[in-house]
Design a protein around this motif. Structure first.
Motif, PDB file in Angstrom:
ATOM      1  N   HIS A 296     -25.418  -7.763 -16.074  1.00  0.00           N
ATOM      2  CA  HIS A 296     -24.805  -8.700 -16.774  1.00  0.00           C
ATOM      3  C   HIS A 296     -25.554  -9.990 -17.181  1.00  0.00           C
ATOM      4  O   HIS A 296     -25.377 -10.744 -18.257  1.00  0.00           O
ATOM      5  N   PHE A 297     -26.416 -10.316 -16.086  1.00  0.00           N
ATOM      6  CA  PHE A 297     -27.367 -11.541 -16.459  1.00  0.00           C
ATOM      7  C   PHE A 297     -28.887 -11.514 -16.668  1.00  0.00           C
ATOM      8  O   PHE A 297     -29.537 -12.334 -16.838  1.00  0.00           O
ATOM      9  N   LYS A 298     -29.357 -10.065 -16.688  1.00  0.00           N
ATOM     10  CA  LYS A 298     -30.708  -9.670 -16.761  1.00  0.00           C
ATOM     11  C   LYS A 298     -31.598 -10.474 -18.242  1.00  0.00           C
ATOM     12  O   LYS A 298     -32.559 -11.036 -17.896  1.00  0.00           O
ATOM     13  N   LYS A 299     -30.850 -10.481 -19.143  1.00  0.00           N
ATOM     14  CA  LYS A 299     -31.475 -11.243 -20.244  1.00  0.00           C
ATOM     15  C   LYS A 299     -31.257 -12.789 -20.230  1.00  0.00           C
ATOM     16  O   LYS A 299     -31.899 -13.431 -21.274  1.00  0.00           O
ATOM     17  N   GLU A 300     -30.653 -13.173 -19.268  1.00  0.00           N
ATOM     18  CA  GLU A 300     -30.637 -14.860 -19.220  1.00  0.00           C
ATOM     19  C   GLU A 300     -31.325 -15.571 -18.708  1.00  0.00           C
ATOM     20  O   GLU A 300     -32.363 -14.929 -17.774  1.00  0.00           O
ATOM     21  N   SER A 301     -31.913 -16.650 -19.119  1.00  0.00           N
ATOM     22  CA  SER A 301     -32.985 -17.368 -18.446  1.00  0.00           C
ATOM     23  C   SER A 301     -32.747 -17.516 -17.125  1.00  0.00           C
ATOM     24  O   SER A 301     -33.863 -18.001 -16.612  1.00  0.00           O
ATOM     25  N   TYR A 302     -31.434 -17.889 -16.893  1.00  0.00           N
ATOM     26  CA  TYR A 302     -31.328 -18.474 -15.305  1.00  0.00           C
ATOM     27  C   TYR A 302     -31.119 -17.137 -14.445  1.00  0.00           C
ATOM     28  O   TYR A 302     -30.892 -17.353 -13.232  1.00  0.00           O
ATOM     29  N   TYR A 303     -31.331 -15.833 -14.833  1.00  0.00           N
ATOM     30  CA  TYR A 303     -31.045 -14.750 -14.117  1.00  0.00           C
ATOM     31  C   TYR A 303     -31.825 -14.686 -12.621  1.00  0.00           C
ATOM     32  O   TYR A 303     -31.284 -14.531 -11.460  1.00  0.00           O
ATOM     33  N   ILE A 304     -33.066 -14.965 -12.499  1.00  0.00           N
ATOM     34  CA  ILE A 304     -33.651 -15.220 -11.162  1.00  0.00           C
ATOM     35  C   ILE A 304     -33.216 -16.285 -10.457  1.00  0.00           C
ATOM     36  O   ILE A 304     -33.051 -16.159  -8.954  1.00  0.00           O
ATOM     37  N   ASP A 305     -32.713 -17.535 -11.111  1.00  0.00           N
ATOM     38  CA  ASP A 305     -32.159 -18.593 -10.406  1.00  0.00           C
ATOM     39  C   ASP A 305     -30.809 -18.027  -9.672  1.00  0.00           C
ATOM     40  O   ASP A 305     -30.381 -18.160  -8.475  1.00  0.00           O
ATOM     41  N   LEU A 306     -30.121 -17.236 -10.254  1.00  0.00           N
ATOM     42  CA  LEU A 306     -28.901 -16.614  -9.528  1.00  0.00           C
ATOM     43  C   LEU A 306     -29.209 -15.708  -8.103  1.00  0.00           C
ATOM     44  O   LEU A 306     -28.625 -15.734  -7.227  1.00  0.00           O
ATOM     45  N   ILE A 307     -30.130 -14.917  -8.867  1.00  0.00           N
ATOM     46  CA  ILE A 307     -30.648 -13.893  -7.632  1.00  0.00           C
ATOM     47  C   ILE A 307     -31.033 -14.829  -6.339  1.00  0.00           C
ATOM     48  O   ILE A 307     -30.700 -14.389  -5.291  1.00  0.00           O
ATOM     49  N   GLU A 308     -31.935 -15.702  -6.659  1.00  0.00           N
ATOM     50  CA  GLU A 308     -32.605 -16.379  -5.596  1.00  0.00           C
ATOM     51  C   GLU A 308     -31.451 -17.276  -4.874  1.00  0.00           C
ATOM     52  O   GLU A 308     -31.562 -17.430  -3.486  1.00  0.00           O
ATOM     53  N   LEU A 309     -30.579 -17.843  -5.591  1.00  0.00           N
ATOM     54  CA  LEU A 309     -29.264 -18.528  -4.999  1.00  0.00           C
ATOM     55  C   LEU A 309     -28.597 -17.570  -3.806  1.00  0.00           C
ATOM     56  O   LEU A 309     -28.243 -18.054  -2.824  1.00  0.00           O
ATOM     57  N   PHE A 310     -28.492 -16.518  -4.464  1.00  0.00           N
ATOM     58  CA  PHE A 310     -27.384 -15.536  -3.567  1.00  0.00           C
ATOM     59  C   PHE A 310     -28.277 -15.109  -2.203  1.00  0.00           C
ATOM     60  O   PHE A 310     -27.654 -15.276  -1.464  1.00  0.00           O
ATOM     61  N   HIS A 311     -29.512 -14.911  -2.570  1.00  0.00           N
ATOM     62  CA  HIS A 311     -30.252 -14.598  -1.256  1.00  0.00           C
ATOM     63  C   HIS A 311     -30.423 -15.887  -0.324  1.00  0.00           C
ATOM     64  O   HIS A 311     -30.311 -15.566   0.827  1.00  0.00           O
TER      65      HIS A 311
END
Length: 352
Positions: free
Chosen positions: A143-158
């Motif tokens: 759902h978010f791979k194309k969003e500019s903040y995708y990596i931010d979401l991944i890193e935040l959850f990790h």
């Protein structure tokens, strides 16, 4: 029906869609139906049964940040994105709880058997907890791979997952249920445990997720949120510890068990700080013992030390400090202090 109930009902309506998407990914891998059904049962048993405050906070925070008055003002795409992130937070919570219940040998959770206690589940729950966590990243990618903040979401959850696990580790080695050693307890340890085990994922994570979606990604704004939400999360847990000891079952919906369970709670740590040598001897002999007589002796020490008054003093002090901090929030880049005020108002003088 209250606005809160309407919002919760709407949020819950999205969960079957998420279960369908996740089980479809198993079908795409060629998993047999037996395994697909198992995963669906695990998702439904472990994820939607709580208050959903963490997940709903993602949506509510975004509404405030965008200047809307109501969830209904969000268009369907906006709402679906935010609800999905909210459910990712609830999946994280489910992952923690399935594992936590096994570590604590708990019997029930949210009024039903713990997942590992469900017939035929047992130790398979360990793998199921891993799958609940992995589901978060499947959903984020689709759902978010194309969003500019995708990596931010991944890193935040990790990052928040790791922080929570650090808090759990310190809790487990400080206060094992079967070995009482009050020399390991301290208010500093309690503070670390509750900040890392509870505050980051329960308070900061939902707000930071909403901020990323709203385009408020400056580190200064994230820090403004974090600097209030982390001590607020600590306050929330201290309040929980206080209510477990001093609240009535009618208030908190359960009988408090922290004393008998050898919990490293704020109440015992504050008592250890204030106790006379005689009172300390009583606590050493009776805390963490699974009988009502020992529990009563500990409670008498807590009342003699006026721990309830100590809590009231702490609550007023922390509330004033947080209000002062919120008043200083810089809103020039789009962050809104109302987000923090809303959280504080939910916690202040809470009785359940």
């Amino acid at each position: 029906m209250s606005k809160k109930s309407v919002n919760k009902t709407k949020f819950l309506s999205r969960f079957p869609i998420i279960v369908e998407e996740l089980t479809q990914s198993l079908k795409d891998y060629g998993m047999p139906q037996e395994a697909i059904d198992w995963f669906a049962k695990s998702l439904n048993h472990n994820t939607p049964g709580g208050k959903l405050n963490r997940g709903l906070s993602v949506v509510d925070t975004y509404v405030i940040l965008k200047g809307y008055h109501d969830v209904e003002e969000l268009d369907s795409k906006e709402y679906d994105q935010l609800a999905l992130l909210g459910w990712c937070v609830e999946l994280l919570q489910a992952y923690f709880l399935v594992a936590d219940d096994m570590m604590d040998h708990s019997l029930t959770r949210r009024g039903q058997p713990c997942w590992y206690k469900v017939p035929d589940v047992g130790d398979i729950a360990i793998n199921d907890s891993f799958m609940l966590e992995a589901a978060i990243y499947k959903l984020l990618k689709s759902h978010f791979k194309k969003e500019s903040y995708y990596i931010d979401l991944i890193e935040l959850f990790h990052e928040v997952t790791f922080q929570t696990e650090l808090g759990q580790l310190l809790d487990l080695i400080t206060a094992p249920e079967d070995k009482v050693d009050l020399t390991k307890f301290s208010l500093d340890k309690h503070s670390f445990i509750v900040i890392f085990k509870t505050a980051y994922y329960s308070f900061y994570l939902p707000v930071a997720l909403a901020m990323y979606v709203a385009g408020i990604t400056d580190e200064k704004d994230l820090k403004q949120a974090r600097d209030v939400l982390i001590p607020l999360g600590e306050y929330f847990q201290i309040q929980d510890d206080y209510l477990d000891c001093f609240g009535t079952p009618e208030q908190i919906g359960k009988i408090g068990t922290d004393i008998q369970d050898n919990k490293c709670s704020w109440v015992i740590n504050k008592a250890l700080q204030l106790a006379t040598p005689e009172q300390r001897t009583i606590l050493d002999a009776n805390y963490g013992q699974r009988n009502s007589e020992s529990e009563a002796k500990c409670k008498k020490v807590f009342y003699d030390l006026k721990i309830d008054q100590e809590y009231t003093t702490y609550e007023e002090k922390i509330a004033k400090e947080l209000q002062a901090q919120i008043a200083q929030v810089d809103e020039s880049r789009g962050f809104k202090s109302q987000v923090l005020t809303t959280f504080l108002n939910k916690v202040y003088k809470r009785t359940k």
